[in-house]
Motif scaffolding. Structure first.
Motif, PDB file in Angstrom:
ATOM      1  N   ILE A 286     -17.184 -13.578  37.772  1.00  0.00           N
ATOM      2  CA  ILE A 286     -17.524 -14.832  37.078  1.00  0.00           C
ATOM      3  C   ILE A 286     -18.889 -15.368  37.540  1.00  0.00           C
ATOM      4  CG2 ILE A 286     -15.116 -15.459  36.584  1.00  0.00           C
ATOM      5  CD1 ILE A 286     -15.359 -17.540  38.917  1.00  0.00           C
TER       6      ILE A 286
ATOM      7  N   CYS B  63     -20.029 -16.373  40.337  1.00  0.00           N
ATOM      8  CA  CYS B  63     -20.009 -17.610  41.129  1.00  0.00           C
ATOM      9  C   CYS B  63     -20.946 -17.507  42.331  1.00  0.00           C
ATOM     10  CB  CYS B  63     -18.591 -17.933  41.584  1.00  0.00           C
ATOM     11  SG  CYS B  63     -17.900 -16.733  42.748  1.00  0.00           S
TER      12      CYS B  63
ATOM     13  N   HIS C 118     -20.278 -16.417  45.297  1.00  0.00           N
ATOM     14  CA  HIS C 118     -19.667 -16.609  46.616  1.00  0.00           C
ATOM     15  C   HIS C 118     -19.917 -15.413  47.538  1.00  0.00           C
ATOM     16  CE1 HIS C 118     -16.784 -20.198  46.392  1.00  0.00           C
ATOM     17  NE2 HIS C 118     -17.584 -20.285  45.353  1.00  0.00           N
TER      18      HIS C 118
ATOM     19  N   PRO D  86     -18.933 -28.163  40.107  1.00  0.00           N
ATOM     20  CA  PRO D  86     -18.053 -27.039  39.772  1.00  0.00           C
ATOM     21  C   PRO D  86     -17.749 -27.018  38.276  1.00  0.00           C
ATOM     22  CG  PRO D  86     -16.827 -28.781  40.902  1.00  0.00           C
ATOM     23  CD  PRO D  86     -18.269 -29.191  40.921  1.00  0.00           C
ATOM     24  N   SER D  87     -17.404 -25.849  37.764  1.00  0.00           N
ATOM     25  CA  SER D  87     -16.983 -25.764  36.359  1.00  0.00           C
ATOM     26  C   SER D  87     -15.889 -24.722  36.258  1.00  0.00           C
ATOM     27  CB  SER D  87     -18.162 -25.380  35.458  1.00  0.00           C
ATOM     28  OG  SER D  87     -18.655 -24.106  35.805  1.00  0.00           O
ATOM     29  N   SER D  88     -14.974 -24.979  35.348  1.00  0.00           N
ATOM     30  CA  SER D  88     -13.844 -24.071  35.208  1.00  0.00           C
ATOM     31  C   SER D  88     -14.335 -22.645  34.950  1.00  0.00           C
ATOM     32  CB  SER D  88     -12.980 -24.540  34.036  1.00  0.00           C
ATOM     33  OG  SER D  88     -11.991 -23.594  33.787  1.00  0.00           O
ATOM     34  N   HIS D  89     -13.827 -21.713  35.724  1.00  0.00           N
ATOM     35  CA  HIS D  89     -14.195 -20.300  35.591  1.00  0.00           C
ATOM     36  C   HIS D  89     -15.709 -20.100  35.703  1.00  0.00           C
ATOM     37  CE1 HIS D  89     -11.689 -16.837  34.992  1.00  0.00           C
ATOM     38  NE2 HIS D  89     -12.652 -16.238  34.354  1.00  0.00           N
ATOM     39  N   ASN D  90     -16.358 -21.028  36.344  1.00  0.00           N
ATOM     40  CA  ASN D  90     -17.819 -20.991  36.519  1.00  0.00           C
ATOM     41  C   ASN D  90     -18.574 -20.813  35.199  1.00  0.00           C
ATOM     42  OD1 ASN D  90     -20.135 -21.114  38.209  1.00  0.00           O
ATOM     43  ND2 ASN D  90     -20.359 -18.899  38.065  1.00  0.00           N
TER      44      ASN D  90
ATOM     45  N   PHE E  26     -11.830 -26.767  29.267  1.00  0.00           N
ATOM     46  CA  PHE E  26     -12.288 -27.681  30.316  1.00  0.00           C
ATOM     47  C   PHE E  26     -13.750 -28.123  30.153  1.00  0.00           C
ATOM     48  CE2 PHE E  26      -8.705 -25.724  32.699  1.00  0.00           C
ATOM     49  CZ  PHE E  26      -8.029 -26.884  33.064  1.00  0.00           C
TER      50      PHE E  26
ATOM     51  N   VAL F  69     -14.087 -31.709  31.121  1.00  0.00           N
ATOM     52  CA  VAL F  69     -13.965 -31.957  32.572  1.00  0.00           C
ATOM     53  C   VAL F  69     -15.259 -31.514  33.258  1.00  0.00           C
ATOM     54  CG1 VAL F  69     -12.662 -31.390  34.657  1.00  0.00           C
ATOM     55  CG2 VAL F  69     -11.466 -31.635  32.481  1.00  0.00           C
ATOM     56  N   ASN F  70     -15.736 -30.331  32.870  1.00  0.00           N
ATOM     57  CA  ASN F  70     -16.974 -29.813  33.481  1.00  0.00           C
ATOM     58  C   ASN F  70     -18.121 -30.809  33.309  1.00  0.00           C
ATOM     59  OD1 ASN F  70     -15.491 -27.513  33.928  1.00  0.00           O
ATOM     60  ND2 ASN F  70     -16.351 -26.369  32.213  1.00  0.00           N
TER      61      ASN F  70
ATOM     62  N   LEU G   8     -17.647 -33.858  35.551  1.00  0.00           N
ATOM     63  CA  LEU G   8     -17.948 -33.563  36.962  1.00  0.00           C
ATOM     64  C   LEU G   8     -19.461 -33.520  37.157  1.00  0.00           C
ATOM     65  CD1 LEU G   8     -15.255 -30.810  37.567  1.00  0.00           C
ATOM     66  CD2 LEU G   8     -15.355 -33.022  38.706  1.00  0.00           C
TER      67      LEU G   8
HETATM   68  C1  LIG Z   1     -11.770 -27.913  35.546  1.00  0.00           C
HETATM   69  C2  LIG Z   1     -11.815 -26.869  36.614  1.00  0.00           C
HETATM   70  C3  LIG Z   1     -10.735 -26.036  36.812  1.00  0.00           C
HETATM   71  C4  LIG Z   1     -10.763 -25.075  37.831  1.00  0.00           C
HETATM   72  N1  LIG Z   1      -9.657 -24.319  38.058  1.00  0.00           N
HETATM   73  C5  LIG Z   1      -9.655 -23.414  39.072  1.00  0.00           C
HETATM   74  C6  LIG Z   1      -8.473 -22.684  39.376  1.00  0.00           C
HETATM   75  O1  LIG Z   1      -7.433 -22.855  38.738  1.00  0.00           O
HETATM   76  N2  LIG Z   1      -8.521 -21.784  40.385  1.00  0.00           N
HETATM   77  C7  LIG Z   1      -9.666 -21.580  41.123  1.00  0.00           C
HETATM   78  O2  LIG Z   1      -9.656 -20.743  42.017  1.00  0.00           O
HETATM   79  N3  LIG Z   1     -10.796 -22.272  40.870  1.00  0.00           N
HETATM   80  C8  LIG Z   1     -10.810 -23.191  39.872  1.00  0.00           C
HETATM   81  N4  LIG Z   1     -11.930 -23.934  39.624  1.00  0.00           N
HETATM   82  C9  LIG Z   1     -13.124 -23.708  40.443  1.00  0.00           C
HETATM   83  C10 LIG Z   1     -14.195 -22.925  39.664  1.00  0.00           C
HETATM   84  O3  LIG Z   1     -13.818 -21.588  39.488  1.00  0.00           O
HETATM   85  C11 LIG Z   1     -15.503 -23.049  40.441  1.00  0.00           C
HETATM   86  O4  LIG Z   1     -15.918 -24.391  40.367  1.00  0.00           O
HETATM   87  C12 LIG Z   1     -16.587 -22.157  39.894  1.00  0.00           C
HETATM   88  O5  LIG Z   1     -16.250 -20.815  40.066  1.00  0.00           O
HETATM   89  C13 LIG Z   1     -17.934 -22.420  40.607  1.00  0.00           C
HETATM   90  O6  LIG Z   1     -17.800 -22.220  41.976  1.00  0.00           O
HETATM   91  P1  LIG Z   1     -18.113 -23.363  43.029  1.00  0.00           P
HETATM   92  O7  LIG Z   1     -17.195 -24.523  42.733  1.00  0.00           O
HETATM   93  O8  LIG Z   1     -17.830 -22.727  44.344  1.00  0.00           O
HETATM   94  O9  LIG Z   1     -19.545 -23.736  42.847  1.00  0.00           O
HETATM   95  C14 LIG Z   1     -11.923 -24.908  38.628  1.00  0.00           C
HETATM   96  C15 LIG Z   1     -13.014 -25.754  38.399  1.00  0.00           C
HETATM   97  C16 LIG Z   1     -12.958 -26.738  37.422  1.00  0.00           C
HETATM   98  C17 LIG Z   1     -14.115 -27.642  37.226  1.00  0.00           C
END
Ligand SMILES: Cc1cc2nc3c(=O)[nH]c(=O)nc-3n(C[C@H](O)[C@H](O)[C@H](O)COP(=O)(O)O)c2cc1C
Ligand code: SF4
Ligand code: SF4
Length: 290
Positions: free
Chosen positions: A43, A45, A47, A115-119, A212, A215-216, A219
């Motif tokens: 995704i 991200c 990390h 942060p954003s859902s599923h990046n 989402f 929500v994104n 945030l």
């Molecule tokens: C609305 C929302 C739902 C999320 N749901 C999950 C989740 O169910 N499981 C998870 O591991 N991360 C979840 N995340 C974290 C995202 O995957 C993460 O924010 C994104 O990969 C970016 O990584 P970072 O937050 O480390 O910058 C969620 C983030 C948001 C904003």
């Protein structure tokens, strides 16, 4: 699709990259270099790249220039961060001075780190600084509230509400109608209850089909509002514009909103006319522990 490589000479075989990856991009056995598995579900991200102690991972989404060492001494401590959170207020009185473009760019950069859902990083931005366009947004928003007020006064709608929701529903409608009337009257008397004369409107939008997305965007807005505080800028959430925009296609056209995009959040920004001296405690909240 992301291309990921691990430099065998640099790798310390710690396995951290595998443990923190939200998808299973590789497999690690103790004392060995991780074995790449499926990178198609990556995704992006970052990390793995961020945690690697020896810069052994090259990832096609993060070329040089996109990675920087974290500087712990630059991070605020909890007391400093709490002070920032407590002192942030919705600022609704602004000087006429426009906010520099560089500051708006910095605010958007801060928003992008949310942060954003599923990046998916789905949030996109519109900056309105043109006074004529800003005024059109205010007018179109007021027009929407005029329409809603008319609807709330419609005898058929009122009867239906009474039948479905009873007298409580009717009272809610009356309260809403009164609130909308106040808003419209304020505007009629020459004030700007929508943007409060803020010189900049920052709009957060995204594709409504992305899960989402709302929500994104919100945030992202909160990141933006906090960095405004550090930049000595004032800001408030423009709920009236957001609510109105979803029912007013003329507003979407004016802002050249891409098809299927929806405005999820809006921040009015400007130089504050006043500075607050105190922070005020919030109401006690309800917390359940299990
Ligand atoms: C609305 C929302 C739902 C999320 N749901 C999950 C989740 O169910 N499981 C998870 O591991 N991360 C979840 N995340 C974290 C995202 O995957 C993460 O924010 C994104 O990969 C970016 O990584 P970072 O937050 O480390 O910058 C969620 C983030 C948001 C904003
Ligand atoms: S960028 Fe994120 S999802 Fe992709 S391999 Fe690295 S840690 Fe996993
Ligand atoms: S985090 Fe870096 S050093 Fe550790 S196993 Fe992964 S690639 Fe090797």
């Amino acid at each position: 699709m992301a291309t990921i490589q691990i430099d065998a000479e640099r790798c310390q075989k710690c396995g951290k990259c595998v443990q923190i990856c939200p998808t299973i991009f590789a497999q690690h056995t103790k004392g060995a270099i991780p074995h790449l598995l499926d990178t198609t579900r990556c995704i992006e991200c970052g990390h793995c790249v961020a945690i690697c102690p020896s810069e052994a991972i090259s990832h096609s989404s993060f070329p040089s220039g996109t990675i920087a060492p974290i500087q712990p001494e630059q991070l605020p401590d909890t007391a400093q961060f709490m002070e920032l959170l407590r002192s942030r207020r919705s600022i609704r009185e602004f000087s006429k001075r426009q906010v520099d473009r560089a500051l708006i760019e910095q605010i958007i950069e801060a928003a992008c780190f949310a942060p954003s859902s599923h990046n998916v990083q789905s949030t996109e931005y519109i900056v309105v600084q043109d006074p004529a366009m800003r005024q059109q947004i205010v007018e179109l928003t007021i027009a929407q509230y005029r329409q809603w007020r008319k609807l709330l006064g419609n005898p058929i709608a009122r009867t239906l509400t009474r039948l479905v929701r009873g007298s409580t529903g009717q009272a809610t409608l009356d309260e809403l109608r009164e609130a909308f009337t106040n808003l419209i009257n304020q505007y009629g008397q020459g004030s700007d209850p929508i943007l409060r004369e803020a010189p900049t409107l920052l709009i957060f939008h995204g594709d409504r089909h992305i899960g989402f997305a709302g929500v994104n965007a919100n945030l992202a807005l909160q990141n933006a509002s906090l960095v405004c505080e550090t930049l000595k800028l004032g800001a408030f959430y423009t709920g009236y514009v957001v609510a109105g925009s979803n029912f007013n296609p003329r507003l979407a056209r004016l802002l050249k909103l891409p098809p299927n995009h929806k405005i999820y959040a809006g921040l009015a920004i400007g130089h504050p006319r006043f500075h607050y001296k105190n922070w005020i405690e919030r109401k006690p909240t309800q917390i359940q522990w299990f």
